[in-house]
Design a protein around this motif. Structure first.
Motif, PDB file in Angstrom:
ATOM      1  N   THR A  98     -24.389   2.083  35.199  1.00 52.62           N
ATOM      2  CA  THR A  98     -24.109   1.818  33.785  1.00 52.62           C
ATOM      3  C   THR A  98     -22.693   1.284  33.606  1.00 52.62           C
ATOM      4  OG1 THR A  98     -25.631   3.584  33.098  1.00 52.62           O
ATOM      5  CG2 THR A  98     -24.040   2.812  31.469  1.00 52.62           C
ATOM      6  N   THR A 112     -21.576  -2.572  32.442  1.00 48.32           N
ATOM      7  CA  THR A 112     -20.729  -2.733  31.266  1.00 48.32           C
ATOM      8  C   THR A 112     -19.463  -3.511  31.604  1.00 48.32           C
ATOM      9  OG1 THR A 112     -21.528  -0.611  30.400  1.00 48.32           O
ATOM     10  CG2 THR A 112     -19.542  -1.524  29.394  1.00 48.32           C
ATOM     11  N   GLU A 144     -25.332   5.180  28.082  1.00 45.01           N
ATOM     12  CA  GLU A 144     -25.654   3.781  27.807  1.00 45.01           C
ATOM     13  C   GLU A 144     -25.190   3.366  26.412  1.00 45.01           C
ATOM     14  OE1 GLU A 144     -29.634   2.534  28.726  1.00 45.01           O
ATOM     15  OE2 GLU A 144     -29.812   3.943  30.406  1.00 45.01           O
ATOM     16  N   SER A 157     -21.391   3.368  26.208  1.00 42.92           N
ATOM     17  CA  SER A 157     -20.856   2.223  26.940  1.00 42.92           C
ATOM     18  C   SER A 157     -21.021   0.938  26.134  1.00 42.92           C
ATOM     19  CB  SER A 157     -21.565   2.072  28.289  1.00 42.92           C
ATOM     20  OG  SER A 157     -21.246   3.151  29.147  1.00 42.92           O
ATOM     21  N   ILE A 189     -26.903  -3.383  29.982  1.00 40.09           N
ATOM     22  CA  ILE A 189     -26.735  -1.949  30.243  1.00 40.09           C
ATOM     23  C   ILE A 189     -28.093  -1.272  30.447  1.00 40.09           C
ATOM     24  CG2 ILE A 189     -25.977   0.231  29.213  1.00 40.09           C
ATOM     25  CD1 ILE A 189     -23.735  -1.362  27.832  1.00 40.09           C
ATOM     26  N   SER A 242     -29.541  -1.876  34.045  1.00 37.98           N
ATOM     27  CA  SER A 242     -28.419  -1.798  34.995  1.00 37.98           C
ATOM     28  C   SER A 242     -28.763  -1.172  36.342  1.00 37.98           C
ATOM     29  CB  SER A 242     -27.271  -0.993  34.369  1.00 37.98           C
ATOM     30  OG  SER A 242     -27.672   0.350  34.125  1.00 37.98           O
TER      31      SER A 242
END
Length: 380
Positions: free
Chosen positions: A181, A185, A215, A218, A326, A329
């Motif tokens: 994650t 990002t 998630e 982020s 994301i 990911s």
């Protein structure tokens, strides 16, 4: 890895390593014997003192390298043992894992052990460390940041978000999920793992207490970073938004409820941050600058309103693109690490790690022999 084959180099090393050392050892012994038997002057005249000193110096450097590398690894693993309390088979498994990661990544076995030390300080046991170390090391390799620091970021933030070290998400260990994650990002927004770690220090605990996913948080962090709000500034701003909405400070929660956006569900639990952000963005699309700024001030407060505005003012393409990156990911950290190492520099770096692993094995073997009944002494 590219055309520069580490395997070919290692194969050559493996074929010639033992015989070369043996031949070198016999040559030095023969030369030393002749010198000590009275033929030294003639020998030194023929080959030169400088050549002899070079050979002896090279052998000494090799031994010194093996000893220093082995001692560093031994010290790092002793620290892991002291912090985690691991003994017997558990400690042996940790030691073997650190050496395995040192042999196949850009990091040395000692660096892998140092990362385990941070995990142990976070309360992770041997099983947790064995499950989590690979994800952490992939994230460090992908981000280019210090392994020990990345380990600290992951362990602290996972604790704040309530992600169990022995748990799984999306079919992978939580540490790997967390690493993926952050990697996605950092690759898709104007931030990096170090800055995200700084943000988590300020907002992680609050986000975790509300049950927010890494998630969604982020996503918010990435959107703010794209508008220059990073590190502690982003963390302070996002924490203020969450706290004021959760407690209805200055009517923050009432302000979004008037727009049809619920912060809590019917059971009194916080709704997913991603859902709240999406609905609030939709509800404010028709607002002019004055209206939107007034809402942001009510919800986030004077100092933190710019963070909320960064989320509300992001374009749909920007928002959806980052959200998709994301969401999808899985494997991001490993993929990014592989790409960064797919070159000559990466091959040489891995080869160096392999050599350090070989040095550690030699050191361990000689020390084990030294401690045995028929041993000749350790390398210490």
């Amino acid at each position: 890895m590219g055309d520069y084959s580490v395997k070919a180099v290692l194969s050559a090393v493996d074929r010639g390593f033992t015989s070369t050392l043996n031949n070198a050892g016999r040559s030095i012994d023969t030369l030393s014997g002749k010198i000590s038997s009275g033929l030294g002057f003639g020998i030194l005249t023929g080959i030169g003192q400088k050549a002899f000193d070079t050979i002896a110096g090279g052998a000494k450097s090799l031994v010194s390298s093996v000893v220093s590398t082995g001692m560093a690894f031994e010290s790092s693993m002793s620290n892991v043992q002291a912090l985690s309390g691991a003994t017997g088979a558990d400690f042996e498994a940790l030691s073997a894992k650190a050496q395995e990661m040192g042999a196949k990544t850009k990091f040395s076995a000692s660096e892998a052990a140092d990362a385990m030390g941070y995990m142990a300080m976070a309360g992770w046991d041997a099983k947790d460390m064995l499950n989590g170390i690979e994800g952490v090391m992939n994230l460090a390799a992908a981000s280019g940041e210090d392994l020990a620091s990345v380990s600290d970021i992951v362990t602290d933030a996972m604790t704040a978000f309530g992600l169990a070290a022995d748990g799984t998400t999306k079919g992978v260990a939580n540490a790997t999920y967390f690493a993926d994650t952050l990697a996605a990002t950092a690759a898709s927004a104007n931030t990096n793992v170090g800055l995200m770690g700084e943000t988590f220090k300020y907002v992680g605990t609050m986000a975790g207490s509300l049950g927010y996913s890494i998630e969604d948080v982020s996503l918010a962090i990435g959107l703010m970073a794209n508008r220059g709000l990073k590190g502690s500034m982003a963390g302070t701003s996002l924490n203020s938004v969450m706290t004021r909405l959760a407690t209805n400070t200055s009517g923050a929660r009432e302000a979004i409820e008037k727009l049809g956006v619920k912060f809590y569900d019917s059971s009194g639990n916080a709704r997913a941050l991603g859902d709240v952000m999406t609905e609030l963005r939709d509800a404010t699309k028709g607002m002019n600058n004055e209206q939107k700024t007034a809402l942001a001030n009510t919800v986030a407060g004077m100092e933190a309103q710019k963070g909320l505005l960064a989320i509300l003012n992001a374009t749909d393409d920007e928002y959806n693109s980052l959200a998709d990156s994301i969401k999808n990911s899985t494997g991001a950290a490993q993929k990014q690490a592989d790409v960064k190492m797919d070159n000559l520099y990466g091959d040489v770096t891995v080869l160096k790690s392999v050599w350090e692993g070989l040095s550690t094995n030699i050191y361990s073997a000689v020390n084990a022999l030294g401690k045995s009944k028929d041993g000749l002494g350790s390398m210490r």
